[in-house]
Design a protein around this motif. Sequence first.
Motif, PDB file in Angstrom:
ATOM      1  N   ALA A   1      14.367  13.638  -2.053  1.00 48.60           N
ATOM      2  CA  ALA A   1      13.991  12.615  -3.038  1.00 48.60           C
ATOM      3  C   ALA A   1      12.546  12.241  -2.820  1.00 48.60           C
ATOM      4  CB  ALA A   1      14.869  11.376  -2.903  1.00 48.60           C
ATOM      5  N   ILE A   2      11.890  11.934  -3.938  1.00 56.80           N
ATOM      6  CA  ILE A   2      10.575  11.296  -3.866  1.00 56.80           C
ATOM      7  C   ILE A   2      10.759   9.897  -4.417  1.00 56.80           C
ATOM      8  CG2 ILE A   2       8.183  11.330  -4.665  1.00 56.80           C
ATOM      9  CD1 ILE A   2       8.353  14.356  -4.880  1.00 56.80           C
ATOM     10  N   LEU A   3      10.383   8.904  -3.608  1.00 57.60           N
ATOM     11  CA  LEU A   3      10.402   7.525  -4.085  1.00 57.60           C
ATOM     12  C   LEU A   3       8.966   7.175  -4.441  1.00 57.60           C
ATOM     13  CD1 LEU A   3      12.640   5.817  -1.350  1.00 57.60           C
ATOM     14  CD2 LEU A   3      13.310   7.356  -3.184  1.00 57.60           C
ATOM     15  N   ASN A   4       8.767   6.689  -5.648  1.00 50.70           N
ATOM     16  CA  ASN A   4       7.421   6.327  -6.115  1.00 50.70           C
ATOM     17  C   ASN A   4       7.324   4.811  -6.227  1.00 50.70           C
ATOM     18  OD1 ASN A   4       6.356   9.089  -6.901  1.00 50.70           O
ATOM     19  ND2 ASN A   4       8.251   9.015  -8.094  1.00 50.70           N
ATOM     20  N   TYR A   5       6.234   4.261  -5.701  1.00 46.58           N
ATOM     21  CA  TYR A   5       6.031   2.808  -5.731  1.00 46.58           C
ATOM     22  C   TYR A   5       4.812   2.529  -6.594  1.00 46.58           C
ATOM     23  CZ  TYR A   5       9.215   3.025  -1.754  1.00 46.58           C
ATOM     24  OH  TYR A   5      10.302   3.256  -0.946  1.00 46.58           O
ATOM     25  N   TYR A   6       5.009   1.785  -7.685  1.00 47.35           N
ATOM     26  CA  TYR A   6       3.927   1.558  -8.653  1.00 47.35           C
ATOM     27  C   TYR A   6       3.572   0.077  -8.713  1.00 47.35           C
ATOM     28  CZ  TYR A   6       5.676   5.954 -10.828  1.00 47.35           C
ATOM     29  OH  TYR A   6       6.088   7.239 -11.094  1.00 47.35           O
ATOM     30  N   HIS A   7       2.288  -0.194  -8.988  1.00 50.71           N
ATOM     31  CA  HIS A   7       1.881  -1.570  -9.315  1.00 50.71           C
ATOM     32  C   HIS A   7       1.386  -1.558 -10.757  1.00 50.71           C
ATOM     33  CE1 HIS A   7       2.820  -2.316  -5.258  1.00 50.71           C
ATOM     34  NE2 HIS A   7       1.966  -1.385  -4.855  1.00 50.71           N
ATOM     35  N   MET A   8       0.912  -2.700 -11.254  1.00 52.80           N
ATOM     36  CA  MET A   8       0.640  -2.789 -12.695  1.00 52.80           C
ATOM     37  C   MET A   8      -0.485  -1.836 -13.135  1.00 52.80           C
ATOM     38  SD  MET A   8       3.107  -4.696 -13.348  1.00 52.80           S
ATOM     39  CE  MET A   8       3.015  -4.703 -15.109  1.00 52.80           C
ATOM     40  N   ASP A   9      -1.329  -1.411 -12.206  1.00 53.15           N
ATOM     41  CA  ASP A   9      -2.431  -0.517 -12.587  1.00 53.15           C
ATOM     42  C   ASP A   9      -2.165   0.934 -12.175  1.00 53.15           C
ATOM     43  OD1 ASP A   9      -2.544  -0.919  -9.899  1.00 53.15           O
ATOM     44  OD2 ASP A   9      -4.662  -1.471  -9.798  1.00 53.15           O
TER      45      ASP A   9
ATOM     46  N   LYS B   1       0.825  -1.218   0.000  1.00 51.57           N
ATOM     47  CA  LYS B   1       0.000   0.000   0.000  1.00 51.57           C
ATOM     48  C   LYS B   1       0.852   1.258   0.000  1.00 51.57           C
ATOM     49  CE  LYS B   1      -3.944  -2.177   2.222  1.00 51.57           C
ATOM     50  NZ  LYS B   1      -4.661  -2.376   3.470  1.00 51.57           N
ATOM     51  N   LEU B   2       2.161   1.059   0.055  1.00 52.87           N
ATOM     52  CA  LEU B   2       3.075   2.197   0.014  1.00 52.87           C
ATOM     53  C   LEU B   2       3.039   2.816  -1.379  1.00 52.87           C
ATOM     54  CD1 LEU B   2       5.295   3.461   1.851  1.00 52.87           C
ATOM     55  CD2 LEU B   2       6.917   1.884   0.786  1.00 52.87           C
ATOM     56  N   ARG B   3       2.862   4.124  -1.475  1.00 50.59           N
ATOM     57  CA  ARG B   3       2.834   4.797  -2.785  1.00 50.59           C
ATOM     58  C   ARG B   3       4.002   5.753  -2.966  1.00 50.59           C
ATOM     59  NH1 ARG B   3       0.852   1.297  -3.722  1.00 50.59           N
ATOM     60  NH2 ARG B   3      -1.254   0.743  -4.307  1.00 50.59           N
ATOM     61  N   TRP B   4       4.377   6.438  -1.861  1.00 52.22           N
ATOM     62  CA  TRP B   4       5.532   7.321  -1.955  1.00 52.22           C
ATOM     63  C   TRP B   4       6.217   7.455  -0.605  1.00 52.22           C
ATOM     64  CZ3 TRP B   4       4.816  11.251   1.440  1.00 52.22           C
ATOM     65  CH2 TRP B   4       3.515  11.717   1.676  1.00 52.22           C
TER      66      TRP B   4
ATOM     67  N   SER C   1      -2.332  13.852  -5.525  1.00 50.53           N
ATOM     68  CA  SER C   1      -3.184  13.305  -6.577  1.00 50.53           C
ATOM     69  C   SER C   1      -2.341  12.896  -7.770  1.00 50.53           C
ATOM     70  CB  SER C   1      -4.212  14.349  -6.983  1.00 50.53           C
ATOM     71  OG  SER C   1      -3.532  15.526  -7.316  1.00 50.53           O
ATOM     72  N   TYR C   2      -1.044  12.766  -7.564  1.00 48.87           N
ATOM     73  CA  TYR C   2      -0.166  12.328  -8.639  1.00 48.87           C
ATOM     74  C   TYR C   2      -0.330  10.831  -8.882  1.00 48.87           C
ATOM     75  CZ  TYR C   2       2.790  16.516  -8.330  1.00 48.87           C
ATOM     76  OH  TYR C   2       3.277  17.789  -8.348  1.00 48.87           O
ATOM     77  N   HIS C   3      -0.431  10.093  -7.760  1.00 50.23           N
ATOM     78  CA  HIS C   3      -0.371   8.644  -7.863  1.00 50.23           C
ATOM     79  C   HIS C   3      -1.758   8.069  -8.077  1.00 50.23           C
ATOM     80  CE1 HIS C   3       3.220   9.941  -5.739  1.00 50.23           C
ATOM     81  NE2 HIS C   3       3.810   8.907  -6.295  1.00 50.23           N
ATOM     82  N   ASN C   4      -2.018   7.591  -9.281  1.00 52.56           N
ATOM     83  CA  ASN C   4      -3.335   7.048  -9.614  1.00 52.56           C
ATOM     84  C   ASN C   4      -3.258   5.539  -9.668  1.00 52.56           C
ATOM     85  OD1 ASN C   4      -4.189   9.737 -10.039  1.00 52.56           O
ATOM     86  ND2 ASN C   4      -3.179   9.660 -12.030  1.00 52.56           N
ATOM     87  N   GLU C   5      -4.365   4.918  -9.286  1.00 55.32           N
ATOM     88  CA  GLU C   5      -4.344   3.465  -9.204  1.00 55.32           C
ATOM     89  C   GLU C   5      -4.937   2.732 -10.400  1.00 55.32           C
ATOM     90  OE1 GLU C   5      -2.661   1.589  -7.220  1.00 55.32           O
ATOM     91  OE2 GLU C   5      -1.951   3.557  -6.646  1.00 55.32           O
ATOM     92  N   GLU C   6      -6.247   2.957 -10.620  1.00 54.04           N
ATOM     93  CA  GLU C   6      -6.890   2.084 -11.592  1.00 54.04           C
ATOM     94  C   GLU C   6      -7.014   2.765 -12.951  1.00 54.04           C
ATOM     95  OE1 GLU C   6      -9.037   2.903  -8.513  1.00 54.04           O
ATOM     96  OE2 GLU C   6      -8.668   4.702  -9.667  1.00 54.04           O
ATOM     97  N   ILE C   7      -7.252   1.949 -13.965  1.00 59.08           N
ATOM     98  CA  ILE C   7      -7.455   2.516 -15.287  1.00 59.08           C
ATOM     99  C   ILE C   7      -8.863   3.100 -15.305  1.00 59.08           C
ATOM    100  CG2 ILE C   7      -7.623   2.009 -17.749  1.00 59.08           C
ATOM    101  CD1 ILE C   7      -5.539  -0.156 -17.338  1.00 59.08           C
ATOM    102  N   LEU C   8      -8.943   4.403 -15.400  1.00 56.79           N
ATOM    103  CA  LEU C   8     -10.256   5.048 -15.351  1.00 56.79           C
ATOM    104  C   LEU C   8     -10.858   5.126 -16.738  1.00 56.79           C
ATOM    105  CD1 LEU C   8      -9.188   7.957 -13.048  1.00 56.79           C
ATOM    106  CD2 LEU C   8     -10.747   6.133 -12.432  1.00 56.79           C
ATOM    107  N   GLU C   9     -12.158   4.989 -16.800  1.00 61.03           N
ATOM    108  CA  GLU C   9     -12.855   5.218 -18.067  1.00 61.03           C
ATOM    109  C   GLU C   9     -12.666   6.682 -18.428  1.00 61.03           C
ATOM    110  OE1 GLU C   9     -13.478   1.549 -18.464  1.00 61.03           O
ATOM    111  OE2 GLU C   9     -14.256   2.956 -19.976  1.00 61.03           O
TER     112      GLU C   9
END
Length: 371
Positions: free
Chosen positions: A193-201, A143-146, A346-354
């Motif tokens: 530094a900003i560390l960004n943690y991404y998942h596939m979505d 659940k870590l994002r940054w 609001s930089y880090h977005n999770e799901e593919i939005l319509e």
Amino acid sequence: MAAAMLEGEEVFRKIFRLYRRSPEPAGTVHFQPGEKAVRCAQLAVGALSDQDAGRVGLQPLEQWKAYHLEGYPGFLFINNPFLPGWQPRWVRQCLKLYPCKPNVCNLDLHMSSEQTANLWSISEKQLRKKMTQKRREKTLLEKLRWVTLGFHYNWDTKKYYKEKFTPFPADLAELSRCVALACGFSNFKAEAAILNYYHMDSSLGIHKDEAELDHHSPLLSFSFGQSSIFLLGGQSREVAPTAMMMNSGDIMVMSGASRLLYHAVPRILRHPGGGILPPGLSDPICGEDPYIKGLTEPCSPQDWEVCAAYLQDSRINMTVRQVLEEGGSFPKDKSDQNDHMTTGDSYHNEEILEPELQIKRPKTSQMPQDE
Ligand SMILES: O=C(O)CCC(=O)C(=O)O
Ligand SMILES: [Fe+2]
């Protein structure tokens, strides 16, 4: 209604959405010799000793492959220059060490500091089971994002504050110093530094990094794990961005005329090559060079088991910045005396939005697309 809004949409946003939806539209730049618009770059040979490079896990400078991109002066792309066994060490630092206090992370907004004090030990057992269990609850580490280091970026005010500072990790500061030196920046000082943690979505919205008070120093960006598409645009959102592939170990330098350009990460992709992990991460346990003592410990097999499970469907990016000019200081500002607790980003977005949903999303001052 939606069509009318689409027509008025900035060019960058349209292209962002195109890449968000389709895996890899034609025209994505791959940094390799012979590729259109890509030119081999000369680095500052002699500026970085093999000894200094080796201590942070970098190959001797003569072996690095670096590229310029036509139309983007000051932008530099370095194809994975890490020594075998070293990407895992940096990944381990990003997952086990850097999220620890006093550094700040997105989970601090919702949880007490006791709860977020040791994300690794709370999550490691569950993550080890990841290989065998398909459906299970996400661990805190997932659940870590940054994470922010050094001067802690405030996502609300988009500023850094003199008093919101904790010591910058010495190993990452030295890695950054070495890369900057190789690129001709002899006075670079890693201060944030900003560390960004991404998942596939996940994706990272359109923005430019202008909070730093010193724009003459470069931004250094390090990526590990799964691949991504990086969009590099212009000085306005009306300029069409160039899409490029970033793979594990690759480093990007944004300086000069490219330092303040709009950019975004619309999509995370499985690394090319088929295996679960990229080549630089599939052989983590390598012997130390007996002549060069590394600044960080090798990644143990136990720690690697956790990192490897995490990276199966994740990407980590560290973007290192110099905040102040040499000898510079923060401007005096009355509002800076407040305690700036961030409410999120609001930089880090999770799901593919319509597309329709994206347009209807409430626009807040922090949303990068409103800049
Ligand atoms: O993840 C990336 O490649 C980009 C990160 C970035 O732009 C940032 O942290 O400002
Ligand atoms: Fe950025």
